[in-house]
Design a protein around this motif. Structure first.
Motif, PDB file in Angstrom:
ATOM      1  N   VAL A 151     -39.969  -3.280   9.503  1.00 57.82           N
ATOM      2  CA  VAL A 151     -39.683  -4.470   9.295  1.00 57.82           C
ATOM      3  C   VAL A 151     -38.436  -5.030   9.516  1.00 57.82           C
ATOM      4  O   VAL A 151     -38.208  -6.346   9.556  1.00 57.82           O
ATOM      5  N   TRP A 152     -37.388  -4.105   9.583  1.00 61.48           N
ATOM      6  CA  TRP A 152     -36.259  -4.453   9.846  1.00 61.48           C
ATOM      7  C   TRP A 152     -35.914  -5.109  11.317  1.00 61.48           C
ATOM      8  O   TRP A 152     -34.927  -6.004  11.577  1.00 61.48           O
ATOM      9  N   LEU A 153     -36.930  -5.077  12.004  1.00 50.76           N
ATOM     10  CA  LEU A 153     -37.047  -5.832  13.380  1.00 50.76           C
ATOM     11  C   LEU A 153     -37.067  -7.484  13.106  1.00 50.76           C
ATOM     12  O   LEU A 153     -36.624  -8.106  14.138  1.00 50.76           O
ATOM     13  N   PHE A 154     -37.492  -7.678  12.138  1.00 53.35           N
ATOM     14  CA  PHE A 154     -37.598  -9.384  11.731  1.00 53.35           C
ATOM     15  C   PHE A 154     -36.227  -9.751  11.689  1.00 53.35           C
ATOM     16  O   PHE A 154     -35.709 -10.861  12.293  1.00 53.35           O
ATOM     17  N   THR A 155     -35.406  -8.980  11.078  1.00 50.89           N
ATOM     18  CA  THR A 155     -33.976  -9.528  10.869  1.00 50.89           C
ATOM     19  C   THR A 155     -33.149  -9.223  12.301  1.00 50.89           C
ATOM     20  O   THR A 155     -32.301 -10.232  12.552  1.00 50.89           O
ATOM     21  N   SER A 209     -36.197 -12.103  20.627  1.00 49.06           N
ATOM     22  CA  SER A 209     -37.315 -12.911  20.389  1.00 49.06           C
ATOM     23  C   SER A 209     -38.587 -11.856  20.071  1.00 49.06           C
ATOM     24  O   SER A 209     -39.533 -12.076  19.436  1.00 49.06           O
ATOM     25  N   GLY A 210     -38.895 -11.025  21.366  1.00 46.66           N
ATOM     26  CA  GLY A 210     -39.818 -10.357  21.169  1.00 46.66           C
ATOM     27  C   GLY A 210     -40.006  -9.336  19.943  1.00 46.66           C
ATOM     28  O   GLY A 210     -41.210  -8.877  19.683  1.00 46.66           O
ATOM     29  N   ALA A 211     -39.011  -8.804  19.638  1.00 48.04           N
ATOM     30  CA  ALA A 211     -39.121  -8.085  18.337  1.00 48.04           C
ATOM     31  C   ALA A 211     -39.180  -8.808  17.146  1.00 48.04           C
ATOM     32  O   ALA A 211     -39.931  -8.269  15.977  1.00 48.04           O
ATOM     33  N   PHE A 212     -38.658 -10.060  17.141  1.00 43.69           N
ATOM     34  CA  PHE A 212     -38.906 -10.818  15.920  1.00 43.69           C
ATOM     35  C   PHE A 212     -40.577 -11.370  15.587  1.00 43.69           C
ATOM     36  O   PHE A 212     -40.811 -11.368  14.491  1.00 43.69           O
ATOM     37  N   HIS A 213     -40.991 -11.890  16.749  1.00 43.92           N
ATOM     38  CA  HIS A 213     -42.187 -12.595  16.349  1.00 43.92           C
ATOM     39  C   HIS A 213     -43.459 -11.594  15.876  1.00 43.92           C
ATOM     40  O   HIS A 213     -44.046 -12.242  14.897  1.00 43.92           O
ATOM     41  N   PRO A 214     -43.726 -10.484  16.324  1.00 45.45           N
ATOM     42  CA  PRO A 214     -44.866  -9.667  15.739  1.00 45.45           C
ATOM     43  C   PRO A 214     -44.732  -9.407  13.861  1.00 45.45           C
ATOM     44  O   PRO A 214     -45.750  -9.464  13.351  1.00 45.45           O
TER      45      PRO A 214
END
Length: 393
Positions: free
Chosen positions: A83-87, A120-125
């Protein structure tokens, strides 16, 4: 198609704090990718003396790094949640674009753009899956709120040109660095809730008997690709087509187009919960078709009116396609999110290079002739999509 045997409880409420946080982060992320990158093409072209094809390559790098990585990030986090990929993702998106303001060569420019794209690729999913988990029984509404944040970012991206960057030049992008650090304060507080919800969803995953509908997902990706070519083609080439207008005026028209699309995204998501995903997709693209055909042939105030209705209708299915893909791929929610958003982003980048080559050879007017036919093609393909009411939720 067998329906899932487990579903949210009737009238399960929307977790508004989470959904609006995801939407706000989406605004910042897309402001710095699909919002600013296409709008900056004119300034990059002049600063580094690029051709149309080289200028379009900037969009391709931005969109391909984002889109190619999104499904991979989705598959990775479906197996082991991160979930840290969101940040981290939104931080890299903003920071990478900020550094393009200091790029001294075309090569460095592409490197910084690629960093922004991978962010952006890490954020979206992760953000889209978080929205799915916070949606309760309001899938269409939640995704509409999330996606309208991104579309609003796309709309305000071009508006930053006349408001700021025309006065500061490309180095004004360095002011985005403090915003990158401020984004951490917005996103980090949600990580604990996300970790708990993802773990809970994983424990229930074995109970879901719905199967992935691969043929349906391929058809849906085709529609997303055509819509993305149309949307990005208008944003990238409108300033080159409206040569009688100043850069500030043409970018303001882009704001009208994408801003109307943000409103369409929100309204479309609300109505999709009532009339169904497939009907909304077909109807919105059929409505967009005559306005797409009229756009190259009208001028003055008519251009503004056409762009308003065209943007509203062609992007009304934006959030709908994310929910649709999640229903077609119920066992891989993060992958579904990566495909539905990433396919459009990557396809837009590929389409921009193709359209750039067409513009170099045949002129920008030919590009708009091609763009005007894309919504009709998307509507025709949508007729063959599986009934969304038979898919797992």
């Amino acid at each position: 198609m067998t329906q899932a045997t487990t579903a949210p409880a009737p009238n399960e409420p929307l977790y508004r704090r989470a959904v609006y946080t995801f939407s706000s982060a989406h605004f910042l992320n897309d402001l710095c990718t699909t919002g600013l990158v296409p709008a900056l093409i004119v300034m990059y072209k002049e600063a580094l003396n690029l051709s149309f094809t080289e200028s379009s390559l900037i969009v391709l790098i931005s969109y391909l790094t984002s889109s190619i990585s999104q499904p991979f990030f989705g598959m990775l986090t479906d197996r082991t949640p991160r979930v840290w990929l969101f940040t981290a993702g939104v931080f890299c998106t903003i920071g990478g674009l900020a550094m393009t303001g200091a790029a001294t060569s075309f090569g460095w420019l592409l490197i910084f753009v690629a960093i922004s794209g991978f962010g952006s690729g890490a954020f979206h999913p992760e953000a889209s899956r978080g929205t799915h988990l916070a949606s309760g029984t309001h899938k269409g509404l939640a995704q509409a709120i999330f996606q309208v944040g991104g579309n609003a970012g796309q709309a305000f991206g071009p508006l930053m040109i006349p408001l700021l960057l025309i006065h500061t030049g490309l180095r004004g992008l360095l002011w985005l660095i403090p915003i990158a650090f401020l984004s951490l304060l917005l996103t980090a507080p949600m990580l604990g809730w996300m970790k708990e919800k993802v773990a809970d969803a994983a424990s229930k995953k074995k109970e879901i008997r719905g199967r992935n509908n691969i043929p349906g997902a391929i058809l849906l990706i085709s529609v997303i690709v055509l819509r993305s070519w149309c949307q990005l083609g208008v944003v990238v080439f409108l300033p080159f087509y409206m040569t009688h207008l100043s850069l500030a005026a043409s970018e303001t028209l882009n704001f009208v187009f994408v801003g109307a699309g943000a409103l369409g995204t929100f309204i479309g998501g609300i109505f999709s919960d009532r009339i169904g995903l497939k009907r909304l997709m077909i109807g919105s693209m059929l409505v967009a078709t005559p306005f797409a055909l009229l756009l190259p042939h009208l001028h003055g105030v008519w251009t503004v009116l056409i762009l308003l209705v065209f943007g509203f209708s062609v992007l009304a299915s934006f959030s709908v396609t994310v929910v649709y893909m999640q229903r077609l791929l119920p066992r891989n929610i993060a992958l579904a999110s990566g495909l539905s958003i990433g396919a459009g982003v990557g396809a837009g980048g590929i389409g921009s290079v193709f359209m750039g080559s067409v513009a170099d050879v045949f002129g920008v007017a030919t590009v708009f002739t091609i763009l005007s036919l894309l919504p009709l093609a998307g509507a025709l393909i949508s007729f063959f999509l599986p009934d969304d009411r038979t898919q797992a939720v």
